[in-house]
Design a protein around this motif. Structure first.
Motif, short mmCIF file in Angstrom:
data_model
loop_
_atom_site.label_atom_id
_atom_site.label_comp_id
_atom_site.label_asym_id
_atom_site.label_seq_id
_atom_site.Cartn_x
_atom_site.Cartn_y
_atom_site.Cartn_z
N ILE A 82 0.83 -1.21 0.00
CA ILE A 82 0.00 0.00 0.00
C ILE A 82 0.86 1.26 0.00
CG2 ILE A 82 -1.65 1.35 1.38
CD1 ILE A 82 -2.86 -1.36 2.25
N VAL A 83 1.90 1.27 0.82
CA VAL A 83 2.78 2.45 0.91
C VAL A 83 3.55 2.66 -0.40
CG1 VAL A 83 4.84 3.39 2.02
CG2 VAL A 83 3.01 2.40 3.42
N LEU A 84 4.08 1.60 -0.97
CA LEU A 84 4.82 1.73 -2.23
C LEU A 84 3.89 2.10 -3.39
CD1 LEU A 84 7.39 -1.22 -1.92
CD2 LEU A 84 7.83 1.24 -1.70
N THR A 85 2.65 1.64 -3.31
CA THR A 85 1.67 2.05 -4.32
C THR A 85 1.36 3.54 -4.19
OG1 THR A 85 0.66 -0.16 -4.35
CG2 THR A 85 -0.66 1.65 -5.23
N LEU A 86 1.28 4.04 -2.96
CA LEU A 86 1.08 5.47 -2.74
C LEU A 86 2.25 6.27 -3.31
CD1 LEU A 86 -0.56 7.77 -1.51
CD2 LEU A 86 0.60 7.34 0.68
N PHE A 87 3.46 5.74 -3.15
CA PHE A 87 4.65 6.35 -3.74
C PHE A 87 4.48 6.47 -5.26
CE2 PHE A 87 8.98 4.95 -5.47
CZ PHE A 87 9.43 6.25 -5.67
N LYS A 88 3.99 5.41 -5.89
CA LYS A 88 3.80 5.41 -7.34
C LYS A 88 2.61 6.29 -7.76
CE LYS A 88 7.28 3.08 -8.65
NZ LYS A 88 8.30 3.72 -9.52
N VAL A 89 1.64 6.46 -6.88
CA VAL A 89 0.52 7.38 -7.15
C VAL A 89 1.06 8.81 -7.29
CG1 VAL A 89 -1.45 8.54 -6.05
CG2 VAL A 89 -1.37 6.05 -6.17
N VAL A 90 1.90 9.21 -6.35
CA VAL A 90 2.49 10.55 -6.39
C VAL A 90 3.36 10.70 -7.63
CG1 VAL A 90 3.96 12.20 -5.16
CG2 VAL A 90 2.45 10.69 -3.86
N GLU A 91 4.10 9.67 -7.96
CA GLU A 91 4.97 9.70 -9.13
C GLU A 91 4.15 9.82 -10.42
OE1 GLU A 91 7.62 6.25 -10.59
OE2 GLU A 91 8.89 7.36 -9.20
N SER A 92 3.03 9.12 -10.47
CA SER A 92 2.16 9.16 -11.65
C SER A 92 1.57 10.55 -11.84
CB SER A 92 1.04 8.13 -11.51
OG SER A 92 0.08 8.28 -12.52
N TYR A 93 1.12 11.16 -10.74
CA TYR A 93 0.54 12.50 -10.83
C TYR A 93 1.60 13.52 -11.25
CZ TYR A 93 -2.09 16.69 -9.76
OH TYR A 93 -2.73 17.90 -9.86
N ALA A 94 2.80 13.38 -10.71
CA ALA A 94 3.88 14.30 -11.10
C ALA A 94 4.20 14.17 -12.59
CB ALA A 94 5.13 14.02 -10.27
N ASP A 95 4.10 12.95 -13.12
CA ASP A 95 4.44 12.73 -14.52
C ASP A 95 3.52 13.49 -15.47
OD1 ASP A 95 6.07 10.85 -16.46
OD2 ASP A 95 3.98 10.76 -17.14
N VAL A 96 2.24 13.59 -15.13
CA VAL A 96 1.32 14.32 -16.01
C VAL A 96 1.65 15.82 -15.99
CG1 VAL A 96 -0.57 14.85 -14.39
CG2 VAL A 96 -1.09 14.39 -16.78
#
Length: 415
Positions: A110-124
């Motif tokens: 869950i925590v690492l997925t949250l990390f990737k959520v933030v990364e995904s939003y930054a990418d856009v």
């Protein structure tokens, strides 16, 4: 203009290099501080988060940046990431519960997925900056997040001995950079970029984008899924080897890394060349990217065969001598995977994704079927062999298809 392109290349190269290096460096820290067993848990949880990240990207920045005609609002692309971020978190929880993982594994996923959520939003947001010829700003952001994230992870893990707390600290670093850097600069080009949260028009357009990009998402997801199919079955049937699998897969990062920071700054150029029917320019640029990716892949393959286990033993402090053959095989598969990734981006730019869709879905079904049969009895070696074989098949089919399409286009250009 030339100076701007050089700045984009420099910072994008540094940023993407550090971003791609983050995962193996964190794995190195965990292996050194927490042991090979904890390394297996971390690498598996990270692999799950990367798969969900592929869902959150939904076609990725390639489609967004290649939308040079302004078919959709950039705020709608932002809304796509917001909606899919919710889906990522729900799936992470559901997947962990369905597999009845212990608390530590569930929390880490869950925590690492949250990390990737933030990364995904930054990418856009990086996509918005790239469309305004400010790709270097995203490179700086990636560099800061990667360096600060690695440093804080190591400090927290060293103090607490907990990879969960260390992972939470990385999420915090990424959130701080997102709010105080990424959004700040993006607002210079779209002051109301966050209004996508409140206006229904962007929600409707977001669903249209997701529908239009669904094929793009599927092909990129399937390409990423190839490595994780054998990883899943190794964790299921031979959990003692999943840590070793995570480590020997690391050299693939070097190959994909170079391909990424060569390809990314060229997406806009390739899109414009294809739209304006300058097919020879398009063809030459793609071939250069393929050649450099292949050359680096061969170099990594040679080093892996000659010195791979010895280098991994020095870096990770674990004996890898019995894994020389699996290491070489998985690197060969990674070389083919990097070429597949280039072709997939090219097919997206050309808006011809039906063929790669069928190629990847058929080969991944085959990979899953053979993995269930062979990995149970033959373990890690079977897993890496199947991965390499499937990626080589994918690369050959996509290469032949791309060549045929471009030859027709070049003949049309000459006429």
């Amino acid at each position: 203009m030339e100076q701007s392109i050089k700045k984009d290349y420099l910072w994008n190269t540094i940023g993407v290099m550090l971003q791609n290096a983050t995962s193996p460096i964190l794995l190195l820290i965990v292996t050194r501080l927490n042991g090979i067993e904890a390394s297996g848990v971390f690498s598996f949880a990270f692999a799950v988060s990367i798969l969900l990240w592929a869902l959150g990207m939904w076609g990725g920045r390639t489609y967004q940046v290649s939308d040079t005609r302004g078919e959709f609002s950039q705020r709608s692309y932002v809304m796509v990431r917001l909606l899919l971020s919710i889906a990522m978190m729900l799936i992470a929880v559901g997947f962990s519960v369905a597999n009845n993982y212990p608390f530590e594994m569930t929390a880490l996923i869950i925590v690492l997925t949250l990390f990737k959520v933030v990364e995904s939003y930054a990418d856009v947001l990086y996509g918005v900056l790239q469309l305004h010829d400010k790709l270097y700003l995203s490179g700086i952001s990636l560099a800061v997040k990667s360096l600060a994230g690695i440093l804080i992870f190591a400090i927290v893990d060293l103090i607490t001995g907990s990879i969960l707390y260390a992972s939470l600290s990385v999420v915090l670093i990424n959130l701080l950079v997102l709010f105080f850097y990424d959004l700040r600069y993006t607002k210079k080009y779209d002051r109301d970029i966050l209004t996508a949260i409140t206006k229904r028009v962007y929600v409707r357009e977001a669903f249209t984008i997701m529908k239009k990009c669904s094929g793009v998402f599927v092909v990129f997801f399937l390409a990423l899924f190839s490595l994780n199919i054998p990883r899943y079955f190794i964790e299921k049937y031979n959990p003692e080897e999943v840590g070793y699998f995570g480590v020997i897969a690391m050299p693939i990062t070097l190959i994909v890394l170079l391909m990424t920071f060569i390809l990314q700054p060229n997406i806009l150029k390739l899109s414009q060349a294809y739209i304006t029917q300058k097919y020879r320019t398009f063809f030459v640029t793609v071939n250069k990217i393929l050649f450099v990716s292949f050359a680096v892949g061969v170099a990594v393959l040679c080093v892996s065969w000659l010195y791979g286990p010895e280098l991994l033993a020095i870096v990770f402090g674990v004996d890898f001598h019995q894994y020389r053959l699996p290491l070489v095989i998985i690197v060969a598969g990674g070389l083919a995977s990097a070429l597949v990734a280039v072709y997939l981006n090219v097919f997206v730019i050309m808006r011809k994704i039906r063929l790669p869709f069928f190629v990847l879905i058929v080969t991944n079904i085959m990979l899953t079927g053979f993995s269930t049969i062979t990995i149970y009895s033959h373990g890690l070696l079977a897993g890496v062999s199947l991965y390499a074989l499937v990626n080589i098949i994918q690369a050959i089919i996509l290469s032949c298809s791309y060549t045929l399409i471009l030859r027709r286009s070049l003949r049309a250009e000459e006429n």
